[in-house]
Design a protein around this motif. Structure first.
Motif, PDB file in Angstrom:
ATOM      1  N   LEU A  40       0.959  -1.257  -0.314  1.00  0.00           N
ATOM      2  CA  LEU A  40       0.026  -0.091  -0.132  1.00  0.00           C
ATOM      3  C   LEU A  40       0.629   1.007  -0.456  1.00  0.00           C
ATOM      4  N   ALA A  41       1.875   1.110   1.057  1.00  0.00           N
ATOM      5  CA  ALA A  41       2.667   2.070   0.854  1.00  0.00           C
ATOM      6  C   ALA A  41       3.305   2.369  -0.401  1.00  0.00           C
ATOM      7  N   MET A  42       4.057   1.436  -0.933  1.00  0.00           N
ATOM      8  CA  MET A  42       4.704   1.586  -2.438  1.00  0.00           C
ATOM      9  C   MET A  42       3.740   2.017  -3.794  1.00  0.00           C
ATOM     10  N   ALA A  43       2.224   1.984  -3.309  1.00  0.00           N
ATOM     11  CA  ALA A  43       0.478   2.428  -4.305  1.00  0.00           C
ATOM     12  C   ALA A  43       0.987   3.961  -4.187  1.00  0.00           C
ATOM     13  N   GLN A  44       1.668   4.544  -3.404  1.00  0.00           N
ATOM     14  CA  GLN A  44       1.490   5.876  -2.895  1.00  0.00           C
ATOM     15  C   GLN A  44       2.517   6.643  -3.867  1.00  0.00           C
ATOM     16  N   VAL A  45       3.515   5.873  -3.909  1.00  0.00           N
ATOM     17  CA  VAL A  45       5.076   6.287  -4.762  1.00  0.00           C
ATOM     18  C   VAL A  45       4.590   6.071  -5.778  1.00  0.00           C
ATOM     19  N   ALA A  46       5.667   7.222  -7.346  1.00  0.00           N
ATOM     20  CA  ALA A  46       5.380   6.759  -8.418  1.00  0.00           C
ATOM     21  C   ALA A  46       7.110   5.803  -8.656  1.00  0.00           C
ATOM     22  N   PRO A  47       7.168   5.551  -9.903  1.00  0.00           N
ATOM     23  CA  PRO A  47       8.071   4.146  -9.825  1.00  0.00           C
ATOM     24  C   PRO A  47       9.548   4.879  -9.948  1.00  0.00           C
ATOM     25  N   ASP A  48       9.378   6.442 -10.663  1.00  0.00           N
ATOM     26  CA  ASP A  48      10.661   7.113 -10.149  1.00  0.00           C
ATOM     27  C   ASP A  48      10.911   8.254  -9.527  1.00  0.00           C
ATOM     28  N   CYS A  49       9.991   7.640  -7.866  1.00  0.00           N
ATOM     29  CA  CYS A  49      10.073   8.240  -6.842  1.00  0.00           C
ATOM     30  C   CYS A  49      11.852   8.656  -6.372  1.00  0.00           C
ATOM     31  N   GLN A  50      12.514  10.253  -5.978  1.00  0.00           N
ATOM     32  CA  GLN A  50      13.321  10.080  -5.804  1.00  0.00           C
ATOM     33  C   GLN A  50      13.021  10.543  -3.970  1.00  0.00           C
ATOM     34  N   TRP A  51      14.085   9.701  -2.945  1.00  0.00           N
ATOM     35  CA  TRP A  51      13.812  10.266  -1.526  1.00  0.00           C
ATOM     36  C   TRP A  51      14.787  10.413  -0.383  1.00  0.00           C
ATOM     37  N   GLU A  52      15.623  11.600  -0.163  1.00  0.00           N
ATOM     38  CA  GLU A  52      17.350  11.204   0.197  1.00  0.00           C
ATOM     39  C   GLU A  52      16.254  10.748   2.590  1.00  0.00           C
ATOM     40  N   ARG A  53      17.054   9.115   2.349  1.00  0.00           N
ATOM     41  CA  ARG A  53      16.749   9.151   2.934  1.00  0.00           C
ATOM     42  C   ARG A  53      17.724   8.064   4.267  1.00  0.00           C
ATOM     43  N   GLY A  54      18.457   8.629   5.206  1.00  0.00           N
ATOM     44  CA  GLY A  54      19.406   8.369   6.253  1.00  0.00           C
ATOM     45  C   GLY A  54      20.316   8.702   5.176  1.00  0.00           C
ATOM     46  N   GLY A  55      20.274   9.610   4.928  1.00  0.00           N
ATOM     47  CA  GLY A  55      22.004  10.249   3.709  1.00  0.00           C
ATOM     48  C   GLY A  55      22.179   9.837   3.090  1.00  0.00           C
ATOM     49  N   ALA A  56      20.944   9.063   2.290  1.00  0.00           N
ATOM     50  CA  ALA A  56      21.362   8.227   0.744  1.00  0.00           C
ATOM     51  C   ALA A  56      20.160   8.187  -0.025  1.00  0.00           C
ATOM     52  N   MET A  57      20.435   8.957  -1.061  1.00  0.00           N
ATOM     53  CA  MET A  57      19.566   9.558  -1.914  1.00  0.00           C
ATOM     54  C   MET A  57      18.852   7.967  -2.931  1.00  0.00           C
ATOM     55  N   LEU A  58      17.338   7.956  -2.489  1.00  0.00           N
ATOM     56  CA  LEU A  58      16.610   6.580  -2.784  1.00  0.00           C
ATOM     57  C   LEU A  58      16.186   6.419  -4.203  1.00  0.00           C
ATOM     58  N   ARG A  59      16.164   5.766  -5.119  1.00  0.00           N
ATOM     59  CA  ARG A  59      15.073   6.524  -6.339  1.00  0.00           C
ATOM     60  C   ARG A  59      14.521   5.567  -7.067  1.00  0.00           C
ATOM     61  N   GLY A  60      13.308   5.007  -6.965  1.00  0.00           N
ATOM     62  CA  GLY A  60      12.329   4.175  -7.356  1.00  0.00           C
ATOM     63  C   GLY A  60      11.932   3.535  -6.489  1.00  0.00           C
ATOM     64  N   ARG A  61      11.146   1.892  -6.486  1.00  0.00           N
ATOM     65  CA  ARG A  61       9.687   1.871  -5.458  1.00  0.00           C
ATOM     66  C   ARG A  61      11.113   0.813  -4.842  1.00  0.00           C
ATOM     67  N   GLN A  62      11.817   0.240  -5.320  1.00  0.00           N
ATOM     68  CA  GLN A  62      12.542  -0.875  -4.821  1.00  0.00           C
ATOM     69  C   GLN A  62      13.575  -0.124  -3.966  1.00  0.00           C
ATOM     70  N   GLN A  63      14.322   0.418  -4.475  1.00  0.00           N
ATOM     71  CA  GLN A  63      14.545   0.864  -3.060  1.00  0.00           C
ATOM     72  C   GLN A  63      14.502   1.426  -2.237  1.00  0.00           C
ATOM     73  N   ILE A  64      13.324   2.488  -2.034  1.00  0.00           N
ATOM     74  CA  ILE A  64      12.240   2.589  -1.049  1.00  0.00           C
ATOM     75  C   ILE A  64      12.190   1.756  -0.266  1.00  0.00           C
ATOM     76  N   GLU A  65      11.404   0.706  -0.745  1.00  0.00           N
ATOM     77  CA  GLU A  65      10.324  -0.300  -0.542  1.00  0.00           C
ATOM     78  C   GLU A  65      11.638  -0.946   0.770  1.00  0.00           C
ATOM     79  N   ASP A  66      13.152  -1.409   0.123  1.00  0.00           N
ATOM     80  CA  ASP A  66      14.144  -2.066   0.825  1.00  0.00           C
ATOM     81  C   ASP A  66      14.532  -1.360   2.054  1.00  0.00           C
ATOM     82  N   SER A  67      15.171   0.158   1.837  1.00  0.00           N
ATOM     83  CA  SER A  67      14.903   0.497   2.809  1.00  0.00           C
ATOM     84  C   SER A  67      14.243   0.831   3.805  1.00  0.00           C
ATOM     85  N   LEU A  68      12.688   0.576   3.567  1.00  0.00           N
ATOM     86  CA  LEU A  68      11.885   0.701   4.788  1.00  0.00           C
ATOM     87  C   LEU A  68      11.970  -0.211   5.678  1.00  0.00           C
ATOM     88  N   ARG A  69      12.410  -1.532   4.418  1.00  0.00           N
ATOM     89  CA  ARG A  69      12.001  -3.427   4.938  1.00  0.00           C
ATOM     90  C   ARG A  69      13.245  -3.191   6.406  1.00  0.00           C
TER      91      ARG A  69
END
Length: 165
Positions: A40-69
């Motif tokens: 559900l969280a990833m359904a709210q995120v565009a495939p090419d979403c960018q988010w600097e989280r924890g000092g790392a630039m996350l790009r795309g759903r997979q990197q974001i989800e991996d970081s959250l998990r």
């Protein structure tokens, strides 16, 4: 045929429909994140979403989800979105701003709700870029989080690895 006034009303109505849809996307993202509902969280995120989280630039759903998990399974988190406003809204893009208050609790044991209360972990100002996708859903394209207050002395960086011995 619609009059000019009716056209204006329809345009305003469409604008507020988009504002609500953008807000729902942001709120559902944090709701799902706090409950570990990653699909559900990833359904709210565009495939090419960018988010600097924890000092790392996350790009795309997979990197974001991996970081959250990678969050500890014993951690209880709640994100509260306040003062949400769309500063710029266009037909296919919007820029929203809001305050984000984060509460974290983790004593290393399996979480059992309710957890003991505490001060917030942080308060941040967020700029969120959203886009209207081909399926007519507004999705988060970029999150820019600026810490305003950090309340925990022992935690300077929430995602940094714990110091060893």
């Amino acid at each position: 045929m619609q009059t000019a006034t009716e056209n204006d009303v329809m345009h305003v109505s469409d604008h507020y429909e988009s504002v609500i849809a953008c807000q729902q996307s942001v709120l559902l993202f944090y709701y799902a994140l706090d409950r570990g509902e990653y699909p559900l969280a990833m359904a709210q995120v565009a495939p090419d979403c960018q988010w600097e989280r924890g000092g790392a630039m996350l790009r795309g759903r997979q990197q974001i989800e991996d970081s959250l998990r990678n969050r500890p399974v014993t951690q209880v988190a709640r994100h509260t979105v306040q003062n949400f406003a769309v500063l710029r809204g266009e037909a296919q893009r919007a820029t929203a701003v809001y305050s984000l208050c984060v509460h974290l609790y983790d004593d290393g044991s399996p979480a059992s709700l309710p957890v003991p209360g505490s001060t917030p972990f942080l308060l941040a100002d967020v700029t969120c870029e959203l886009g209207l996708e081909a399926d007519n859903a507004w999705r988060i394209r970029r999150l820019d989080i600026q810490r305003i207050f950090s309340y925990s002395r022992e935690v300077i960086h929430p995602l940094a690895a714990p110091k060893q011995g």
